[in-house]
Design a protein around this motif. Structure first.
Motif, PDB file in Angstrom:
ATOM      1  N   ASP A   1       0.181  -7.768  -6.172  1.00 51.53           N
ATOM      2  CA  ASP A   1      -0.025  -7.361  -7.558  1.00 51.53           C
ATOM      3  C   ASP A   1      -1.408  -7.784  -8.025  1.00 51.53           C
ATOM      4  OD1 ASP A   1       2.350  -6.161  -7.742  1.00 51.53           O
ATOM      5  OD2 ASP A   1       3.330  -7.699  -8.950  1.00 51.53           O
ATOM      6  N   ILE A   2      -1.872  -8.916  -7.516  1.00 53.12           N
ATOM      7  CA  ILE A   2      -3.210  -9.399  -7.899  1.00 53.12           C
ATOM      8  C   ILE A   2      -4.292  -8.565  -7.204  1.00 53.12           C
ATOM      9  CG2 ILE A   2      -4.788 -11.356  -7.824  1.00 53.12           C
ATOM     10  CD1 ILE A   2      -2.466 -13.197  -8.135  1.00 53.12           C
ATOM     11  N   THR A   3      -4.104  -8.323  -5.897  1.00 50.49           N
ATOM     12  CA  THR A   3      -5.144  -7.570  -5.185  1.00 50.49           C
ATOM     13  C   THR A   3      -5.287  -6.158  -5.768  1.00 50.49           C
ATOM     14  OG1 THR A   3      -3.588  -6.813  -3.511  1.00 50.49           O
ATOM     15  CG2 THR A   3      -4.805  -8.808  -2.993  1.00 50.49           C
ATOM     16  N   THR A   4      -4.155  -5.525  -6.118  1.00 50.99           N
ATOM     17  CA  THR A   4      -4.262  -4.173  -6.668  1.00 50.99           C
ATOM     18  C   THR A   4      -4.826  -4.203  -8.081  1.00 50.99           C
ATOM     19  OG1 THR A   4      -1.934  -4.356  -7.240  1.00 50.99           O
ATOM     20  CG2 THR A   4      -2.472  -3.068  -5.286  1.00 50.99           C
ATOM     21  N   LEU A   5      -4.570  -5.287  -8.800  1.00 54.06           N
ATOM     22  CA  LEU A   5      -5.094  -5.421 -10.161  1.00 54.06           C
ATOM     23  C   LEU A   5      -6.614  -5.376 -10.131  1.00 54.06           C
ATOM     24  CD1 LEU A   5      -3.886  -5.978 -13.022  1.00 54.06           C
ATOM     25  CD2 LEU A   5      -4.505  -8.364 -12.672  1.00 54.06           C
ATOM     26  N   PHE A   6      -7.205  -5.937  -9.085  1.00 52.10           N
ATOM     27  CA  PHE A   6      -8.658  -5.941  -8.968  1.00 52.10           C
ATOM     28  C   PHE A   6      -9.151  -4.746  -8.149  1.00 52.10           C
ATOM     29  CE2 PHE A   6      -7.781 -10.391  -9.995  1.00 52.10           C
ATOM     30  CZ  PHE A   6      -8.668 -10.562 -11.048  1.00 52.10           C
ATOM     31  N   GLY A   7      -8.316  -3.716  -8.077  1.00 53.70           N
ATOM     32  CA  GLY A   7      -8.745  -2.478  -7.426  1.00 53.70           C
ATOM     33  C   GLY A   7      -8.689  -2.516  -5.909  1.00 53.70           C
ATOM     34  N   GLY A   8      -8.083  -3.570  -5.340  1.00 55.41           N
ATOM     35  CA  GLY A   8      -8.010  -3.664  -3.882  1.00 55.41           C
ATOM     36  C   GLY A   8      -6.801  -2.917  -3.337  1.00 55.41           C
ATOM     37  N   GLU A   9      -6.660  -2.953  -2.043  1.00 57.47           N
ATOM     38  CA  GLU A   9      -5.533  -2.328  -1.367  1.00 57.47           C
ATOM     39  C   GLU A   9      -4.408  -3.356  -1.233  1.00 57.47           C
ATOM     40  OE1 GLU A   9      -5.288   0.853   0.483  1.00 57.47           O
ATOM     41  OE2 GLU A   9      -6.790   1.309  -1.063  1.00 57.47           O
ATOM     42  N   ARG A  10      -3.187  -2.860  -1.092  1.00 57.68           N
ATOM     43  CA  ARG A  10      -2.094  -3.764  -0.747  1.00 57.68           C
ATOM     44  C   ARG A  10      -2.314  -4.295   0.665  1.00 57.68           C
ATOM     45  NH1 ARG A  10       2.018  -3.917  -4.096  1.00 57.68           N
ATOM     46  NH2 ARG A  10       2.069  -2.300  -5.696  1.00 57.68           N
ATOM     47  N   ILE A  11      -2.005  -5.559   0.865  1.00 61.37           N
ATOM     48  CA  ILE A  11      -2.193  -6.149   2.199  1.00 61.37           C
ATOM     49  C   ILE A  11      -0.825  -6.494   2.771  1.00 61.37           C
ATOM     50  CG2 ILE A  11      -3.187  -8.083   3.482  1.00 61.37           C
ATOM     51  CD1 ILE A  11      -5.303  -8.223   1.195  1.00 61.37           C
ATOM     52  N   ALA A  12      -0.603  -6.165   4.033  1.00 61.87           N
ATOM     53  CA  ALA A  12       0.666  -6.504   4.683  1.00 61.87           C
ATOM     54  C   ALA A  12       0.555  -7.927   5.240  1.00 61.87           C
ATOM     55  CB  ALA A  12       0.974  -5.508   5.793  1.00 61.87           C
ATOM     56  N   TRP A  13       0.668  -8.908   4.347  1.00 57.19           N
ATOM     57  CA  TRP A  13       0.408 -10.310   4.696  1.00 57.19           C
ATOM     58  C   TRP A  13       1.214 -10.786   5.892  1.00 57.19           C
ATOM     59  CZ3 TRP A  13      -3.587 -12.369   2.160  1.00 57.19           C
ATOM     60  CH2 TRP A  13      -3.935 -11.837   0.912  1.00 57.19           C
ATOM     61  N   LEU A  14       2.504 -10.411   5.893  1.00 58.01           N
ATOM     62  CA  LEU A  14       3.387 -10.992   6.911  1.00 58.01           C
ATOM     63  C   LEU A  14       3.479 -10.127   8.165  1.00 58.01           C
ATOM     64  CD1 LEU A  14       6.149 -12.213   4.463  1.00 58.01           C
ATOM     65  CD2 LEU A  14       4.524 -13.641   5.707  1.00 58.01           C
ATOM     66  N   SER A  15       2.809  -8.967   8.162  1.00 55.67           N
ATOM     67  CA  SER A  15       2.884  -8.108   9.343  1.00 55.67           C
ATOM     68  C   SER A  15       1.760  -8.370  10.315  1.00 55.67           C
ATOM     69  CB  SER A  15       2.831  -6.632   8.933  1.00 55.67           C
ATOM     70  OG  SER A  15       3.806  -6.390   7.966  1.00 55.67           O
TER      71      SER A  15
END
Lengths: 276, 306
Positions: B149-163
């Motif tokens: 939610d934070i990364t997209t708030l700043f215009g970034g892409e969603r990151i698959a952290w656990l993958s």
């Protein structure tokens, strides 16, 4: 070490502490907001439930997740295990503290060495044996395993504590004709309260939270304790994190309440526990 | 003390030093019986099983000698998992010492709300790692995760952290460290409070600065606390199980397993009980070597400093 700090250093320190405190509370906060929202509510987990509080997740955790039954199971397993660990630990420590023969020193060293065995390292033979004993999915099976894994540390604590007690009172009892049993139960046992608090808290918290072995030994939902229950509810409900969060919060509540009231004992016990 | 008080009765006691006869040893028999059945027998039986090709349920099993151990050496999955186990152990230990000591020094000072801050930092220690894991999952999950939610708030892409396996291993280390940093903090706080203030007063008189005092008084006198905290954190990290199961389940693939979690996989999923037993024996040996090695090392350093 108390040195005077300048204003900028003080602000920096306060900011750092605040950051850590927020970081430690965030998982709880996010779980609370998630648990209070409907599954269809896709608003950010950072936001509180703006459309009104939804309690359905807690209902689902209780009805589908059977969380109350798991809490009851945990209470039974934790209660019985803790009492046994304290009682058997105090008993075993008595000769180890009061009869320092070569054999007893070896027995003490052996028991201390058992602390090092990681539970998962004996998973295969332990599970095989429990299956043969028909102890899988029984209270007594998991209690026996919890007692055997927590007893070494308990014996260690009781031994150290008894050695610090003056022996003269016990000798006086013996002179007055008390048997070893009478001396232990009537003279020694009543003065063990401080160390019992430590052992009970360490064993209680650890048993309440135990997952690694319980997840294999307790697979029947009717008898499962909290940790395996939450884990399986969580993996079954991966699309419904609200219910999983609600279940987690319900499961953590009893420990939180105990911590709130017994905070000083908890921290004292844990310090003692770590300084073995 | 007790000798003085018992002197007048010395004549009636047959064994003046030992206090009690051998009969008293019956008191530890129940405990020894429990250990014999539920700890020592499984441990020995596990060693026996590790030399067989048993599948975990059938009656048939053949002795295969050291084949399982040789297979462990060649198994790339196991090598990766062994590396993970050391990362979990050593990574968590490093983070917890730095953070724990920092917090202890900060919270040893008089400060408003000090007790509450300590209590909050310590709180996760009491929560089941399974529950901490579920809570942190809400952070790192892909859809609707708090971090994304934070990364997209700043215009970034969603990151698959656990993958991503490397990121996931680091996340597991971080979550484990944060959950148990309270233990290190409490140990260091107890250590700090046991240092007599006169040392600092003397150093002040001699004109030693804050860093010098920390380096030459605090650090050396915290040796016992270091030993305790390091051994405890290292063993906890090497045995890591619960958090991995909840956060990644050992995946993607086998890439975030520890030896502990892989034992369960080998036993129940792959039905290689003999092989799983060999892993268990290796896990046991790792813990023994680290515990005894560290204890010797840290005790020797302590003796040298005295």
């Amino acid at each position: 070490m108390i040195t005077k700090l300048g204003r900028p250093a003080k602000i920096l320190l306060a900011a750092g502490l605040l950051a850590i405190v927020v970081l430690q509370l965030l998982p709880f906060y996010v779980s609370i907001t998630t648990s209070l929202k409907e599954r269809t509510d896709l608003s950010s987990t950072w936001l509180p439930p703006l459309d009104g509080v939804f309690l359905g997740n807690f209902m689902s955790a209780i009805t589908d997740g059977n969380i109350l039954q798991s809490i009851l199971n945990s209470a039974i397993v934790t209660g019985v295990s803790t009492i046994l660990v304290c009682f058997l630990g105090a008993m075993a420590a008595y000769p180890l503290a009061r009869r320092l023969t070569t054999m007893n020193k070896a027995v003490g060293a052996l028991i201390l060495a058992l602390i090092m065995i990681p539970p998962l390292s004996i998973l295969v033979p332990l599970y095989t044996m429990l299956t043969q004993m028909q102890a899988v999915n029984t209270y007594w099976g998991i209690i026996a395993v919890m007692v055997s894994t927590h007893l070494p540390l308990s014996i260690f604590f009781y031994t150290a504590f008894m050695r610090s007690l003056p022996i003269s009172v016990e000798e006086a009892a013996t002179v007055d004709g008390a048997s070893a049993f009478q001396t232990f139960f009537l003279v020694v046992l009543p003065v063990l309260k401080p160390v019992t608090a430590t052992v009970a808290i360490l064993t209680g918290v650890s048993t309440w939270n135990e997952y690694a072995l319980s997840s294999f030994i307790l697979t029947d939902p009717a008898i499962r304790t909290i940790a395996p229950s939450i884990a399986s509810f969580f993996s079954a409900q991966s699309s419904n994190l609200g219910a999983a969060s609600a279940a987690s919060l319900l499961a953590v509540l009893p420990v939180l309440i105990a911590y709130l009231f017994l905070q000083r004992y908890f921290i004292k016990g844990m310090v003692a526990g770590s300084e073995k | 003390m007790s000798q003085v008080t018992t002197l007048p009765r010395a004549g009636i006691r047959r064994r003046p030093r030992r206090g009690r006869g051998a009969g008293i040893n019956v008191f530890y028999l129940p405990a020894l019986l429990i250990f014999a059945i539920f700890t020592i027998y499984p441990l020995l039986n596990g060693i026996t099983l590790s030399f067989t090709n048993w599948n975990g349920y059938s009656a048939a099993r053949d002795v295969v000698g050291a084949a399982n151990y040789l297979r462990l050496f060649e198994d790339e999955t196991f090598r990766m998992v062994l590396l993970n186990t050391f990362i979990f152990g050593i990574g968590s230990t490093v983070i917890q010492q730095i953070l724990g000591l920092g917090l202890a020094v900060a919270l040893d000072r008089p400060l408003r709300g000090r007790t509450a801050i300590r209590a909050i930092i310590y709180l996760p220690v009491l929560v089941s790692p399974v529950i901490m894991g579920t809570m942190y999952y809400l952070f790192f999950q892909y859809n609707n995760g708090a971090l994304n939610d934070i990364t997209t708030l700043f215009g970034g892409e969603r990151i698959a952290w656990l993958s991503d396996s490397q990121t996931a291993v680091l996340i597991i280390v971080l979550v484990n460290s944060l959950q148990f940093v309270g233990i290190s903090m409490i140990i260091y706080l107890a250590g700090l409070q046991s240092i007599p203030t006169v040392y600092y007063e003397a150093a002040n008189l001699d004109g030693a600065g804050a860093w010098q005092q920390f380096r030459h008084i605090t650090i050396p006198l915290l040796q016992p606390a270091f030993a305790t905290s390091i051994v405890l954190n290292l063993i906890g990290g090497l045995k890591l199980y619960d958090i991995i199961q909840v956060l990644t389940g050992g995946g993607p693939g086998y890439s975030t397993n520890s030896v502990s979690t892989l034992v369960g996989v080998a036993y129940f999923d792959n039905q290689s009980a003999g092989y799983a037993s060999a892993m268990g024996v290796v896990l046991f040996l790792i813990i023994v070597v680290f515990t005894l090695g560290l204890n010797t090392l840290l005790n020797r350093r302590r003796l040298e400093q005295q």
